[in-house]
Design a protein around this motif. Sequence first.
Motif, PDB file in Angstrom:
ATOM      1  N   ARG A 161      19.540  -7.991 -48.593  1.00 57.63           N
ATOM      2  CA  ARG A 161      18.764  -6.777 -48.326  1.00 57.63           C
ATOM      3  C   ARG A 161      17.863  -6.951 -47.111  1.00 57.63           C
ATOM      4  O   ARG A 161      17.732  -6.045 -46.271  1.00 57.63           O
ATOM      5  CB  ARG A 161      17.909  -6.417 -49.545  1.00 57.63           C
ATOM      6  CG  ARG A 161      18.687  -6.035 -50.785  1.00 57.63           C
ATOM      7  CD  ARG A 161      17.783  -5.346 -51.794  1.00 57.63           C
ATOM      8  NE  ARG A 161      16.626  -6.151 -52.181  1.00 57.63           N
ATOM      9  CZ  ARG A 161      16.610  -7.006 -53.195  1.00 57.63           C
ATOM     10  NH1 ARG A 161      17.722  -7.202 -53.909  1.00 57.63           N
ATOM     11  NH2 ARG A 161      15.526  -7.677 -53.498  1.00 57.63           N
ATOM     12  N   GLU A 171      19.931  -6.900 -43.907  1.00 58.20           N
ATOM     13  CA  GLU A 171      20.393  -5.543 -43.615  1.00 58.20           C
ATOM     14  C   GLU A 171      19.253  -4.706 -43.023  1.00 58.20           C
ATOM     15  O   GLU A 171      19.452  -3.962 -42.054  1.00 58.20           O
ATOM     16  CB  GLU A 171      20.922  -4.888 -44.888  1.00 58.20           C
ATOM     17  CG  GLU A 171      21.407  -3.454 -44.701  1.00 58.20           C
ATOM     18  CD  GLU A 171      22.504  -3.329 -43.660  1.00 58.20           C
ATOM     19  OE1 GLU A 171      22.552  -2.281 -42.979  1.00 58.20           O
ATOM     20  OE2 GLU A 171      23.309  -4.267 -43.511  1.00 58.20           O
ATOM     21  N   ALA A 172      18.042  -4.852 -43.584  1.00 57.38           N
ATOM     22  CA  ALA A 172      16.901  -4.097 -43.060  1.00 57.38           C
ATOM     23  C   ALA A 172      16.524  -4.579 -41.662  1.00 57.38           C
ATOM     24  O   ALA A 172      16.170  -3.770 -40.790  1.00 57.38           O
ATOM     25  CB  ALA A 172      15.712  -4.237 -44.002  1.00 57.38           C
ATOM     26  N   ARG A 176      18.609  -5.878 -39.525  1.00 55.35           N
ATOM     27  CA  ARG A 176      19.698  -5.428 -38.654  1.00 55.35           C
ATOM     28  C   ARG A 176      19.450  -3.993 -38.180  1.00 55.35           C
ATOM     29  O   ARG A 176      19.726  -3.652 -37.024  1.00 55.35           O
ATOM     30  CB  ARG A 176      21.022  -5.538 -39.414  1.00 55.35           C
ATOM     31  CG  ARG A 176      22.253  -5.276 -38.574  1.00 55.35           C
ATOM     32  CD  ARG A 176      23.506  -5.377 -39.426  1.00 55.35           C
ATOM     33  NE  ARG A 176      23.784  -6.743 -39.858  1.00 55.35           N
ATOM     34  CZ  ARG A 176      23.853  -7.141 -41.128  1.00 55.35           C
ATOM     35  NH1 ARG A 176      23.643  -6.263 -42.109  1.00 55.35           N
ATOM     36  NH2 ARG A 176      24.117  -8.403 -41.431  1.00 55.35           N
ATOM     37  N   GLU A 177      18.928  -3.168 -39.079  1.00 51.02           N
ATOM     38  CA  GLU A 177      18.663  -1.776 -38.722  1.00 51.02           C
ATOM     39  C   GLU A 177      17.553  -1.652 -37.685  1.00 51.02           C
ATOM     40  O   GLU A 177      17.494  -0.653 -36.954  1.00 51.02           O
ATOM     41  CB  GLU A 177      18.302  -0.991 -39.985  1.00 51.02           C
ATOM     42  CG  GLU A 177      19.460  -0.843 -40.969  1.00 51.02           C
ATOM     43  CD  GLU A 177      19.045  -0.158 -42.259  1.00 51.02           C
ATOM     44  OE1 GLU A 177      17.835   0.144 -42.402  1.00 51.02           O
ATOM     45  OE2 GLU A 177      19.922   0.076 -43.118  1.00 51.02           O
ATOM     46  N   ARG A 178      16.666  -2.648 -37.626  1.00 52.92           N
ATOM     47  CA  ARG A 178      15.562  -2.606 -36.669  1.00 52.92           C
ATOM     48  C   ARG A 178      15.962  -3.115 -35.284  1.00 52.92           C
ATOM     49  O   ARG A 178      15.230  -2.914 -34.322  1.00 52.92           O
ATOM     50  CB  ARG A 178      14.394  -3.453 -37.190  1.00 52.92           C
ATOM     51  CG  ARG A 178      13.804  -2.949 -38.504  1.00 52.92           C
ATOM     52  CD  ARG A 178      12.732  -3.909 -39.004  1.00 52.92           C
ATOM     53  NE  ARG A 178      12.232  -3.512 -40.316  1.00 52.92           N
ATOM     54  CZ  ARG A 178      10.948  -3.431 -40.633  1.00 52.92           C
ATOM     55  NH1 ARG A 178      10.030  -3.695 -39.724  1.00 52.92           N
ATOM     56  NH2 ARG A 178      10.564  -3.080 -41.841  1.00 52.92           N
ATOM     57  N   ASP A 235      18.825  -3.678 -32.101  1.00 54.20           N
ATOM     58  CA  ASP A 235      19.970  -3.049 -31.443  1.00 54.20           C
ATOM     59  C   ASP A 235      21.023  -4.097 -31.101  1.00 54.20           C
ATOM     60  O   ASP A 235      21.523  -4.168 -29.982  1.00 54.20           O
ATOM     61  CB  ASP A 235      19.509  -2.319 -30.184  1.00 54.20           C
ATOM     62  CG  ASP A 235      20.632  -1.465 -29.585  1.00 54.20           C
ATOM     63  OD1 ASP A 235      21.543  -1.089 -30.342  1.00 54.20           O
ATOM     64  OD2 ASP A 235      20.578  -1.201 -28.362  1.00 54.20           O
ATOM     65  N   GLU A 263       9.989  -5.489 -47.083  1.00 52.35           N
ATOM     66  CA  GLU A 263       9.701  -4.844 -45.808  1.00 52.35           C
ATOM     67  C   GLU A 263       9.086  -5.826 -44.817  1.00 52.35           C
ATOM     68  O   GLU A 263       9.477  -5.867 -43.642  1.00 52.35           O
ATOM     69  CB  GLU A 263       8.759  -3.665 -46.018  1.00 52.35           C
ATOM     70  CG  GLU A 263       8.435  -2.906 -44.734  1.00 52.35           C
ATOM     71  CD  GLU A 263       7.516  -1.724 -44.974  1.00 52.35           C
ATOM     72  OE1 GLU A 263       7.182  -1.038 -43.991  1.00 52.35           O
ATOM     73  OE2 GLU A 263       7.130  -1.486 -46.142  1.00 52.35           O
TER      74      GLU A 263
END
Length: 313
Positions: A183, A186-187, A189-191, A193, A267
């Motif tokens: 998790r 993945e979080a 990775r979203e932040r 580019d 987070e």
Amino acid sequence: MRALQLVTNTESRFFNQQIRYLEAAGVETTTLPVPGNRHVGDGDVDGRSPLDYLRLYPTVLRHSFGDYDLIHANYGLTAPAAVAQPSLPVVVSLWGTDLMGPYGPVSAACARFADAVVVMSHEMADRLNCDSYVIPHGVDLERFAPAPADEARAELGWDPDVRHVLFPYPPERGVKDYPRAERVVEAARERLDEPVELHAVTGVPHARMPVYMNAADSLLVTSRREGSPNAVKEAMACNLPVVTTDVGDVRARLADVSPSAVETTDEDLAGALADVLAARERSNGREAAREVSVQRSNERLRAVYRTVVADGT
């Protein structure tokens, strides 16, 4: 000096490393493992039965009348057999799960009857109702050392255009919480580019681990509990940034290490991991790792041995 060693797992890397250094320093050792087949399930609970541990005691009792100076119980579940024998002074080493897991009360009770207790962190020491020595397992600074990341990635076949996160435990070990690591990555990775890959490394010879440490961009530890995680100290020795939950002694170990982070929420872990990956910098951890070198840790353990033997005499 001659020491009788009790251990649950004769394949433990840090136990075997400890034995090698003790013997090189002149301490003769005999190892008695717990009978039965060891398997570890969720929570790192040893799968042996209480009967297996009872079967250890007659062997320990017989050896206790031999020509030994002390008995060293490595891991709390071996401590009952050590403190129950009447002949030798006892050193008990608690590794983490044995004190903070389901059998913690057994370890804590036996520690009160030992001549010396060794723990991995001050957090563990605070859980005991007796004095203890804080001596974390040491890291081999000759084996774990910085090396060029591009060469390490080429050796492993890792894509040089991907950010690589190292998870140094088997995913099935529940206490290490691999789903949380997924998790967090993945979080992160979203932040970013750019692509990020999580590598759960298991079944790799210990001698190969420095290659993975030098190939990775960050070590990620999401454990629910630890004593003094060796993977963190090994990463420090390779100048690999660490992002970790607040377990064991990691906050103290990483106090002066940058970039690295100790966080509590998913987070915050993801944010710290994204920052580390974006920076693309190695840490300054090696200097801090010298405090917990295998030589230093084992010198301190031998000093405990000498104290116990002198007091017993």
